[in-house]
Design a protein around this motif. Structure first.
Motif, PDB file in Angstrom:
ATOM      1  N   VAL A   1      -0.481  -4.988   4.670  1.00  0.00           N
ATOM      2  CA  VAL A   1       0.160  -3.745   4.230  1.00  0.00           C
ATOM      3  C   VAL A   1      -0.672  -3.122   3.108  1.00  0.00           C
ATOM      4  N   PRO A   2      -0.660  -1.804   3.013  1.00  0.00           N
ATOM      5  CA  PRO A   2      -1.454  -1.123   1.980  1.00  0.00           C
ATOM      6  C   PRO A   2      -0.969  -1.458   0.571  1.00  0.00           C
ATOM      7  N   THR A   3      -1.907  -1.604  -0.336  1.00  0.00           N
ATOM      8  CA  THR A   3      -1.577  -1.827  -1.747  1.00  0.00           C
ATOM      9  C   THR A   3      -2.045  -0.666  -2.619  1.00  0.00           C
ATOM     10  N   THR A   4      -2.697   0.324  -2.000  1.00  0.00           N
ATOM     11  CA  THR A   4      -3.139   1.525  -2.712  1.00  0.00           C
ATOM     12  C   THR A   4      -2.812   2.750  -1.847  1.00  0.00           C
ATOM     13  N   TRP A   5      -2.778   3.928  -2.458  1.00  0.00           N
ATOM     14  CA  TRP A   5      -2.560   5.150  -1.703  1.00  0.00           C
ATOM     15  C   TRP A   5      -3.687   5.380  -0.709  1.00  0.00           C
ATOM     16  N   THR A   6      -4.915   5.052  -1.110  1.00  0.00           N
ATOM     17  CA  THR A   6      -6.055   5.151  -0.186  1.00  0.00           C
ATOM     18  C   THR A   6      -5.799   4.279   1.036  1.00  0.00           C
ATOM     19  N   GLY A   7      -5.195   3.118   0.804  1.00  0.00           N
ATOM     20  CA  GLY A   7      -4.857   2.223   1.910  1.00  0.00           C
ATOM     21  C   GLY A   7      -3.822   2.820   2.842  1.00  0.00           C
ATOM     22  N   VAL A   8      -2.858   3.561   2.291  1.00  0.00           N
ATOM     23  CA  VAL A   8      -1.866   4.236   3.134  1.00  0.00           C
ATOM     24  C   VAL A   8      -2.557   5.263   4.031  1.00  0.00           C
ATOM     25  N   LEU A   9      -3.473   6.039   3.452  1.00  0.00           N
ATOM     26  CA  LEU A   9      -4.191   7.050   4.244  1.00  0.00           C
ATOM     27  C   LEU A   9      -5.053   6.398   5.320  1.00  0.00           C
ATOM     28  N   ASP A  10      -5.677   5.281   4.985  1.00  0.00           N
ATOM     29  CA  ASP A  10      -6.482   4.556   5.984  1.00  0.00           C
ATOM     30  C   ASP A  10      -5.597   4.043   7.126  1.00  0.00           C
ATOM     31  N   ALA A  11      -4.402   3.546   6.765  1.00  0.00           N
ATOM     32  CA  ALA A  11      -3.477   3.054   7.792  1.00  0.00           C
ATOM     33  C   ALA A  11      -3.048   4.195   8.709  1.00  0.00           C
ATOM     34  N   VAL A  12      -2.808   5.355   8.145  1.00  0.00           N
ATOM     35  CA  VAL A  12      -2.430   6.528   8.949  1.00  0.00           C
ATOM     36  C   VAL A  12      -3.534   6.860   9.951  1.00  0.00           C
TER      37      VAL A  12
END
Length: 431
Positions: free
Chosen positions: A171-182
């Motif tokens: 699971v993402p731990t940073t906002w950048t990670g959320v965007l990458d997951a998207v």
């Protein structure tokens, strides 16, 4: 918002429409000082679907059976319909006897207008059994004007199977990670995020959390105190949200989708139609009841807190959320507070908690939390270092509504991040 609790089984009430929940709404001398005189409690709440709708009705029925002089007129309302109707009756100076409240700025306005009862002395014998953090939003100038039945936080609920299909291994731990997951989800042909664009309040969760992560929780408090939201940190919150919006992550037709309708945000998640939603502790239960199967996605559902933003001043342990509770109208019959005590009994809180739609405020009921995701939410909440109530409840109603409207405009592509904070500031200066 929804949250959103206890489920009892039904007493023949399940599946009925709202009209069936009028429990003997006969007129009587409601305002009599005689505790044995006929009393009708006019109760408004937003648990208008399973699992809580029949639970509240069953608890009221149980109380009515034990107190033969008390009857109930129960009005279950959808969240936005409730807010609109409550505004109308409070402006007329005639609030319900018992009604849904999230505390904060809305409750303060009701207190200032003399519309709700000071419950401080009435609840003193038993309020110590509740979590102090849960009572905070209902405490105005040192006095208690409402009682919470639920406490929790907003975070990301996600479909583990869809994450796996997209090759997302953590699971993402940073906002950048959320965007990458998207991006990975879109590449796999999966709708990344479900959003109720029509309702507006779910969208404000994103901007609020980003504001907290970038500027710290104090940035929001400073904005209210200074009546100025036009700061670099709050503009940056809009910029980061626009990064997400530009990826077009939401389901088809999201701008017209409501939260709990058959084709809305919760149903989209519950039917496996999207990989994530940013929502409160009530999400699993609402997903299940809104889904075609009425079971949701079961153990495929996971939870992770809103992640950190690179370079931000706010800690990932600062949480955004709140609880659900009830306030008592100024002319409520005497039995209303006693019923509220009954509703918050440890047994009734356990019943509500077992539905999965409620995180209890009564300390003794915590043992009833069995769902792993609910435990994760509770554990995260227990280790929080800062807490921010939903902005559309924490602030004066006009300001909260403007935040919802402005964030909705940003997500629809109609307003820039800079214009959003200017519009919010304009209203902040008037409240």
């Amino acid at each position: 918002m929804t949250t959103h609790l206890s489920r009892r089984t039904l007493l023949g009430l399940a599946g009925a429409g709202a009209g069936a929940y009028l429990l003997s709404a006969c007129s009587g001398d409601d305002k009599s000082s005689d505790p044995n005189a006929p009393q009708t409690i006019n109760w408004w709440h937003i648990q208008n679907t399973d699992p809580l709708l029949p639970v509240w009705a069953a608890i009221a029925n149980e109380y009515k059976t034990a107190h033969t002089n008390v009857t109930f007129d129960i009005q279950p309302l959808e969240n936005e319909a409730f807010k609109a109707k409550l505004t109308t009756v409070t402006q007329a100076g005639d609030p319900p006897d018992l009604f849904q409240s999230w505390g904060g700025g809305v409750l303060k306005q009701q207190v200032d207008a003399g519309l709700v009862k000071d419950l401080t002395d009435d609840v003193k014998p038993w309020i110590g059994g509740l979590l102090p953090a849960a009572i905070e939003p209902y405490t105005i100038d040192g006095k208690i004007y409402g009682v919470p039945f639920d406490i929790g936080m907003v975070g990301f609920w996600y479909n583990k199977d869809l994450f796996t299909r997209a090759g997302i291994t953590a699971v993402p731990t940073t906002w950048t990670g959320v965007l990458d997951a998207v991006r990975k989800l879109k590449a796999a042909g999966i709708t990344p995020i479900a959003l109720a664009g029509k309702d507006k309040w779910p969208a404000h969760f994103y901007w609020s959390y980003l504001a907290m992560r970038i500027g710290g929780k104090d940035a929001l408090q400073k904005a209210v105190t200074d009546k100025n939201f036009d700061s670099p940190d709050l503009v940056a919150a809009g910029d980061r949200l626009k990064e997400l919006v530009d990826l077009q992550p939401f389901q088809k037709g999201f701008l017209g989708a409501s939260y709990s309708s058959p084709d809305g945000q919760a149903a989209t998640m519950g039917n496996g139609g999207a990989a994530m939603e940013l929502m409160g502790q009530w999400a699993p239960a609402t997903q299940a009841t809104s889904s075609t199967s009425k079971k949701g996605i079961g153990d495929k559902l996971g939870f992770f807190p809103f992640p950190a933003v690179d370079g931000g001043k706010g800690a990932a342990t600062e949480v955004f959320g709140g609880g659900n509770g009830f306030a008592v109208g100024k002319n409520a019959p005497g039995a209303t507070v006693d019923f509220l005590k009954f509703l918050l009994s440890a047994d009734n809180q356990r019943t509500a908690t077992k539905t999965g739609a409620v995180l209890p405020t009564v300390k003794e009921a915590a043992s009833a939390i069995t769902d792993p995701n609910a435990k994760t939410v509770a554990d995260t909440l227990a280790s929080y270092t800062g807490f921010q109530l939903y902005l559309d409840q924490a602030y004066a109603p006009a300001l909260g509504s403007q935040i919802n409207d402005s964030v909705a405009e940003l997500i629809a592509g109609n307003k820039s991040p800079a214009q959003v904070v200017k519009d919010i500031t304009q209203v902040a200066k008037t409240v």
